[in-house]
Design an enzyme around this catalytic site. Structure first.
Site, PDB file in Angstrom:
ATOM      1  N   ARG A   1     113.119  38.679  75.642  1.00 23.58           N
ATOM      2  CA  ARG A   1     112.646  38.659  77.033  1.00 23.58           C
ATOM      3  C   ARG A   1     111.931  39.954  77.375  1.00 23.58           C
ATOM      4  O   ARG A   1     110.829  39.944  77.948  1.00 23.58           O
ATOM      5  CB  ARG A   1     113.847  38.448  77.971  1.00 23.58           C
ATOM      6  CG  ARG A   1     113.506  38.607  79.454  1.00 23.58           C
ATOM      7  CD  ARG A   1     114.764  38.658  80.314  1.00 23.58           C
ATOM      8  NE  ARG A   1     115.633  39.775  79.965  1.00 23.58           N
ATOM      9  CZ  ARG A   1     115.488  41.010  80.414  1.00 23.58           C
ATOM     10  NH1 ARG A   1     114.485  41.307  81.236  1.00 23.58           N
ATOM     11  NH2 ARG A   1     116.320  41.961  80.061  1.00 23.58           N
ATOM     12  N   ARG A   2     112.550  41.084  77.030  1.00 26.14           N
ATOM     13  CA  ARG A   2     111.919  42.365  77.323  1.00 26.14           C
ATOM     14  C   ARG A   2     110.648  42.542  76.505  1.00 26.14           C
ATOM     15  O   ARG A   2     109.618  42.996  77.012  1.00 26.14           O
ATOM     16  CB  ARG A   2     112.890  43.509  77.036  1.00 26.14           C
ATOM     17  CG  ARG A   2     114.041  43.605  78.022  1.00 26.14           C
ATOM     18  CD  ARG A   2     115.040  44.676  77.624  1.00 26.14           C
ATOM     19  NE  ARG A   2     116.135  44.765  78.586  1.00 26.14           N
ATOM     20  CZ  ARG A   2     117.389  45.023  78.264  1.00 26.14           C
ATOM     21  NH1 ARG A   2     117.723  45.216  76.994  1.00 26.14           N
ATOM     22  NH2 ARG A   2     118.324  45.081  79.187  1.00 26.14           N
TER      23      ARG A   2
ATOM     24  N   VAL B   1     124.257  52.274  72.979  1.00 23.82           N
ATOM     25  CA  VAL B   1     123.280  52.955  73.831  1.00 23.82           C
ATOM     26  C   VAL B   1     122.869  54.301  73.242  1.00 23.82           C
ATOM     27  O   VAL B   1     121.683  54.654  73.228  1.00 23.82           O
ATOM     28  CB  VAL B   1     123.852  53.129  75.255  1.00 23.82           C
ATOM     29  CG1 VAL B   1     122.930  54.008  76.105  1.00 23.82           C
ATOM     30  CG2 VAL B   1     124.030  51.774  75.919  1.00 23.82           C
TER      31      VAL B   1
ATOM     32  N   THR C   1     122.784  55.234  70.121  1.00 26.56           N
ATOM     33  CA  THR C   1     121.909  55.003  68.971  1.00 26.56           C
ATOM     34  C   THR C   1     120.494  54.694  69.424  1.00 26.56           C
ATOM     35  O   THR C   1     119.516  55.216  68.884  1.00 26.56           O
ATOM     36  CB  THR C   1     122.436  53.816  68.140  1.00 26.56           C
ATOM     37  OG1 THR C   1     123.744  54.118  67.675  1.00 26.56           O
ATOM     38  CG2 THR C   1     121.546  53.545  66.938  1.00 26.56           C
TER      39      THR C   1
END
Length: 308
Positions: free
Chosen positions: A113-114, A134, A136
């Site tokens: 989606r992004r 997050v 990483t």
């Protein structure tokens, strides 16, 4: 763990009951392949739900956007706490915004989606599939470093990207909002259905503690419940999972529940964006507007566009 502790503290404060945190590893946590190839739907939820059904825990806390739209027998979403920031966030090198990234910049995300909406806004960008926690992911941004261990996922890959896109809510919960260089407006990037919301799930019979059951009722936020009901009804009618290139956002505007959705070609080359207003701002109206908007999108070719 951060969001689970937030819910546990709230329930304990209201009910007076103590709690124990139970750690459960899910398929989405331990598998390193792209989410779109893991079956997408439910990879972060199935193990938690099994633990709940088996009595390994009494309450499960999910990121709502990770939950399949079909509710399993024997379990119920008892509470949806007040929604926090729904937006996606760009974390880029040198403080850059989306329109300032150089031509051909590499942007990391694990979300189709992004990726599709990024390509729709900036066709020149290179979208790089990434996994990991997050810390990483932020560590992949050139010039960025975080102290978090990545659990072996992507270890040794640092500073190879110009930016990553993450949910603003997660960054804010972890105290990492300083890494955000731009909050992406929903006009540019609609969030995933349920993004920014938590789902607190219990067995249908409840937790076995009346005070905790009452605390769950108190924790449930009706405007959030209406919004996510509309968004998940749309997702369910489209028969799409959390890995599909679909965004949706429902909001109460002057007393009306307004639902907006976008369906994208995976490469961002085409998009369908539509909005609808519920005939009534209640749970039945929320479900109905989600189904109706999905039907409109399907009639406009959404299934073929997104490969549903």
């Amino acid at each position: 763990m951060t969001q689970t502790t937030t819910v546990a503290d709230a329930l304990a404060s209201t009910s007076g009951a103590g709690y124990e945190l139970v750690r459960v590893k899910t398929e989405g946590d331990v598998t390193s392949g792209p989410l779109s190839q893991l079956g997408g739907t439910g990879v972060f939820a199935a193990a938690l739900r099994l633990s709940l059904l088996d009595g390994g825990c009494d309450v499960a806390v999910h990121s709502l956007k990770d939950l399949p739209t079909t509710q399993p027998e024997g379990l119920v979403i008892a509470a949806t706490p007040a929604r926090v920031d729904v937006r996606d966030a760009l974390c880029a090198r040198d403080g850059l915004r989306l329109d300032q990234l150089p031509v051909g910049a590499k942007v990391g995300t694990g979300s189709p989606r992004r990726g599709a909406q990024l390509k729709a806004a900036r066709p020149d960008l290179q979208i790089v599939d990434i996994r990991g926690n997050v810390g990483t992911r932020l560590g992949r941004v050139a010039g960025s470093a975080t102290p978090e261990d990545d659990g072996g996922v992507g270890r040794g890959i640092q500073g190879d990207l110009d930016a990553v896109v993450l949910a603003a809510a997660g960054l804010e919960r972890l105290g990492l909002a300083a890494h955000i260089t731009e909050y992406l407006d929903p006009e540019i990037m609609l969030p995933a259905p349920g993004q920014g919301s938590l789902a607190v799930e219990v067995r249908t019979a409840g937790t076995g503690n009346p005070e905790v059951d009452a605390a769950l009722q108190a924790l449930d936020d009706e405007p959030t419940r209406l919004a996510i009901t509309a968004e998940r009804a749309l997702l369910g009618r489209l028969e799409a999972g959390c890995a599909a290139p679909i965004g949706a956002l429902a909001r109460l505007l002057d007393g009306d529940l307004v639902l907006t959705s976008v369906v994208c070609a995976p490469d961002g080359s085409a998009t369908l964006r539509r909005s609808a207003t519920a005939t009534a701002a209640d749970r039945d109206g929320a479900h109905a507007v989600g189904v109706a908007l999905a039907e409109e999108l399907l009639d406009a070719g959404a299934a073929e566009l997104a490969g549903l």
